[in-house]
Structures are given as C-alpha cells and as structure tokens.
Design an enzyme around this catalytic site. Structure first.
Site, mmCIF file in Angstrom:
data_model
loop_
_atom_site.group_PDB
_atom_site.id
_atom_site.type_symbol
_atom_site.label_atom_id
_atom_site.label_comp_id
_atom_site.label_asym_id
_atom_site.label_seq_id
_atom_site.Cartn_x
_atom_site.Cartn_y
_atom_site.Cartn_z
ATOM 1 N N ASN A 150 0.798 -1.228 0.000
ATOM 2 C CA ASN A 150 0.000 0.000 0.000
ATOM 3 C C ASN A 150 0.831 1.279 0.000
ATOM 4 O OD1 ASN A 150 0.770 -0.625 2.636
ATOM 5 N ND2 ASN A 150 -1.038 0.309 3.542
ATOM 6 N N LYS B 110 12.421 -7.133 0.399
ATOM 7 C CA LYS B 110 11.455 -8.022 -0.231
ATOM 8 C C LYS B 110 10.137 -7.267 -0.336
ATOM 9 C CE LYS B 110 8.295 -10.447 0.276
ATOM 10 N NZ LYS B 110 6.931 -10.386 -0.404
ATOM 11 N N PRO B 111 9.845 -6.673 -1.524
ATOM 12 C CA PRO B 111 8.585 -5.947 -1.675
ATOM 13 C C PRO B 111 7.411 -6.900 -1.837
ATOM 14 C CG PRO B 111 9.759 -5.974 -3.752
ATOM 15 C CD PRO B 111 10.667 -6.633 -2.739
ATOM 16 N N GLY C 290 3.208 -5.014 8.081
ATOM 17 C CA GLY C 290 2.147 -5.875 7.571
ATOM 18 C C GLY C 290 1.218 -6.298 8.688
ATOM 19 N N GLU D 139 5.966 -3.214 12.391
ATOM 20 C CA GLU D 139 4.870 -2.253 12.304
ATOM 21 C C GLU D 139 3.675 -3.043 11.805
ATOM 22 O OE1 GLU D 139 2.239 0.041 10.418
ATOM 23 O OE2 GLU D 139 3.959 0.803 9.283
ATOM 24 N N LEU D 140 2.760 -3.339 12.734
ATOM 25 C CA LEU D 140 1.723 -4.338 12.472
ATOM 26 C C LEU D 140 0.336 -3.704 12.366
ATOM 27 C CD1 LEU D 140 3.144 -7.065 14.890
ATOM 28 C CD2 LEU D 140 3.660 -6.694 12.462
ATOM 29 N N CYS E 99 -2.585 1.620 7.075
ATOM 30 C CA CYS E 99 -2.579 1.008 8.407
ATOM 31 C C CYS E 99 -3.014 1.974 9.499
ATOM 32 C CB CYS E 99 -1.196 0.429 8.717
ATOM 33 S SG CYS E 99 0.132 1.641 8.613
ATOM 34 N N GLU F 152 -9.995 -5.054 11.442
ATOM 35 C CA GLU F 152 -9.458 -3.939 10.663
ATOM 36 C C GLU F 152 -10.019 -3.913 9.244
ATOM 37 O OE1 GLU F 152 -5.132 -1.928 9.521
ATOM 38 O OE2 GLU F 152 -5.239 -4.064 10.024
#
Length: 464
Positions: free
Chosen positions: A133, A156-157, A209, A231-232, A265, A365
């Site tokens: 995103n 790793k995208p 993610g 970062e979740l 996010c 979410e």
C-alpha cells in the site's frame, strides 16, 4: 523458473512479468550483502551521508516517473502517489543527516583508574519486508536509517507492487550505494520469509504488515535471536468530542480515512462521536464523502482508486453487509463496481451511521473506503471503546478543550496520536504502535536505534 504478473488494479492490464527469486538466489544475495557489510560500516559517516543525499536528489529528479509507477501498480490516485514519493524521500533526507549523529558517550567510573566508553555500531545485514500500500515510503523508512547506521539491506517488496522497489534500488545504485550494500528479492512472503529468518547472516528483520504474519516472523526470528522491528495491524479510532470544530473534524476524518481508498494502516476505521453532535458530524461527513470521485488513479479528477484485489473487496463488501444487517444506516455509498474479467474491484466511499460493537467492522481492521460512526455519552466511554481492541497503532481525537485533549492523550493506548490532526506522520517523528500493533519505532532520531547495537568498553589500568 517461476514468474508472476504485476497488474494495474484499476484496469487489469499486465505491467510486467517478474521472475521469482529462488532460495539459492536469495541466499546468494544475503551472502553478498554480508560481504559488503564490512566495508560499508567502516566508511566515514559523512561519506555514507553524502551517498544517501545523492540518492535523495535522484529520487527528486525522477519523482514523476516513480509516482506513475506507484499509481499503476497500487491503484492509488496520482496526486497521492506523488505525495508518497515526497514523503518517502523525506526519510532519506532526514537519515542522510542522522548518519552523522550516531553518538556514543562516556560514563564516570566507580574507580579512579578506569574509563567507561559506550559506542554504537550497526547490527549487520537487515532483511526488510514491505507492504503493497506504500511501496516507496515503507521501503525508504527502513532502508534510509539502516544504510545511515552502516547496515546492509535486502528488501522483499509485496508481489503486488515490486516495480517501485526495483526503481528505487536502481536509483540508489546510481547514487553510489554499492550493489553489495542494497539489493532486492522478489516472491511471496511465505517462501522468502523463512529464508530470511533461518539465515544466520541476517541479523535483523524489519516488517510492515499484518499482526499474524508479524507474530510468526518474531517467533521464527527468535530461533537465531535476531533483532526485529514490527509495524503491524491497526484499527484506528477517531473520537469527536462535543466541543469539537465539526467542519475541521469532518475534513480531517476524510483525509485520514479515504486516502488510498482506506487502504492504510493508520487510517480511521472507527468513529466515536458525542451524542450531542453525532447528527451534525454525520451530515457534514456525508456531504464531503458524496463529492469524492472513484476511478483510475491516472485520471486527474480521481479521489478513490480501486481496491488492490478481490480478497480486499470481498472483506469490505462483507463488512458493509454485516453492519447493515445489524442495523447500521448507510448514509452514502455502499455499492461495489466489479469487472471479473479484468479483475478490477472498486467500492464506493461509504459512511455508516448507528454502528454497534456487535458489528464485524468495529472489531476487524477494514482496509477499504468504509467508515462506521458510533455515538458515545461521555469521554470515558469513548476511551474504553477506543482501547477495547488489542491494536494500538494510531488514534485521533477532536476537541478544543486542552483538559480533555491532555486527558485523552494520557488514556489512549496508541503509539501515534493526532489531536485535531488527521495526518500526523512525519520523517522527523517516531512512528510505531503499542500492544499488538508493533515493536520498535520508525522515523525520527528513534528510528536509528533499531539498526544499532550498544557496545560497552571498560578501560582499566589508567594512571591517576
């Protein structure tokens, strides 16, 4: 050799066929950046800073091309994509300067014949897994501090959006970042993640993610005691108090929620409005949302692009239907536009009134342009509702009473908070969640710390 297609989610057009990295290729790249670590960490910090600054300048020169790549592979409107490039580049500019500010310290010893010195050193090879995103910003927010600290990096995208990473890494190499310092690999996270966590040369995993994937990476990284930054997931609340400026609150809610079609996010996912102003707020938000235009992100008038894929669309549609079934009123939107042949999935920007805690949307979410409004009677009720979930990434509130504002900041369990501000992120500020929304901070001076180890040196035998 396996490949996968990168498609424009607004048109279904294939943009590129990308070769998946094999296990052997990933391991060879990790070995390569491991070899490059020794030389890169030994470079003068001012030299590293100059190279990173050159990377920044090249991105600035190529920002329009990068923005178009982002729009084509992620679907977000071009004006937002250009904003993302500028935001991404602000991290590179910031950490080019921070490279020169990795300070140690001395500590007075308890005996007169000793000196105690504390030094900082880079952790080593870093493996970074970034989401689709924000393909530019999430890469630079990780690579810039890592390179500034003296680490080497393997990116790793997401398989949906690898083209942005490829272009950014190419520009980094053109700027003078050695190829054995920054590289990328391509493929699914389920295949490449275990290669990263099992490889002993990888000293740190940084990931943006979902919380379940993050937990698994933490668990697997523990086997070799790697550093981790996570970062979740989030499920950001907005609290609109009875004294809030309704016009400003609605405008900032719009900015927070509908950026990238709600696929961020930290975007607002739950709105709690004081019962005395809920009608006024809902009417004002409905008015603003009704003016948003959906379409291809390359078209200038587009405000809302497509959802990234069918899975994302199905979740938004199901949450909307569930809320309506349980009594929510659809004030605006509520419909999807799907072309199964082209595999394009759009959903109208939607506002729901009279949401309740029994609805799926209030607990899971939402990654889409769907926003529920629930009323509250007093501030402690609003805080309880906001804090009720295990997530603590971002929260927002609107009040002009400083006492209420400070009370909210003290009692909301979130790592990023906006007070009368729907867009609080900045390169110079620490970004990261509490509870199950993450470990560590990205951005600001704090963003360097996850890429540094602390070494303690005690020197004895000194003459006094």
């Amino acid at each position: 050799m396996s490949t996968f297609n990168v498609k424009n989610p607004a048109t279904g057009k294939v943009l590129a066929e990308i070769q998946e990295s094999t296990k052997e290729e990933v391991e060879a790249i990790i070995e390569d950046v491991h070899q490059g670590f020794s030389e890169w960490k030994s470079r003068d910090a001012h030299d590293r800073a100059a190279i990173i600054k050159k990377w920044h300048d090249l991105i600035e020169e190529n920002k329009n091309e990068l923005a178009e790549i982002i729009t084509k592979e992620s679907g977000k409107p071009l004006k937002e994509a250009l904003g993302e490039v500028n935001y991404a580049n602000s991290y590179i500019a910031w950490y080019a300067e921070e490279a020169k500010r990795i300070y140690g310290k001395t500590i007075p010893a308890s005996t007169p014949n000793k000196n105690i010195i504390i030094k900082k050193q880079p952790v080593g090879v870093v493996a970074g897994i970034t989401p689709w995103n924000f393909p530019a910003a999430m890469l630079t927010r990780k690579t810039a501090p890592a390179l500034a600290a003296g680490c080497t990096f393997v990116a790793k995208p997401a398989v949906e959006t690898p083209l942005t990473t490829i272009k950014l890494v190419e520009l980094a190499h053109e700027a003078g970042v050695p190829k054995n310092v920054l590289q990328y690999v391509n493929g699914s996270g389920s295949k490449i993640g275990p290669i990263f966590t099992e490889n002993k040369l990888v000293k740190k995993i940084t990931f943006t993610g979902s919380t379940p994937v993050g937990k698994n990476l933490i668990r697997e990284s523990a086997k070799t005691v790697k550093h981790v930054s996570m970062e979740l997931g989030g499920h950001a609340p907005i609290i609109v108090c009875e004294d809030a400026d309704i016009e400003a609150a609605a405008t900032q809610t719009l900015i927070s929620k509908f950026r990238n079609a709600g696929q961020t996010c930290i975007c607002a996912n739950r709105v709690f409005v004081h019962e005395s102003v809920v009608t006024a707020f809902a009417d004002k938000l409905k008015e603003k949302v009704s003016q948003l235009k959906i379409g291809n992100g390359l078209e200038e008038e587009t405000d809302i692009g497509p959802l990234i894929n069918k899975k994302g669309f199905d979740k938004v549609k199901a949450q909307c239907e569930n809320a309506a079934k349980l009594g929510a009123e659809i004030l605006v939107g509520g419909h999807g536009k799907v072309d199964e042949d082209k595999e394009t999935y759009f959903f109208e920007p939607t506002v729901l009134l009279n949401a309740t805690q029994e609805m799926d949307i209030m607990n899971d979410e939402t990654f889409g342009p769907l926003l529920p409004i629930q009323s509250f009677a007093n501030i402690d009720e609003a805080i309880s509702l906001a804090n009720s979930l295990p997530f603590g990434l971002a929260a927002y509130y609107f009040t002009n009473d400083y006492r209420t504002g400070l009370y909210l900041s003290d009692h909301l369990d979130f790592g990023v908070i906006g007070w009368n501000d729907g867009a609080p992120s900045a390169a110079y500020a620490p970004f990261g969640g509490l509870k199950e929304s993450g470990i560590g901070k990205e951005g600001g001076a704090e963003g360097m710390e996850p890429y540094l180890d602390t070494k303690y040196l005690s020197i004895g035998g000194l003459k006094v």
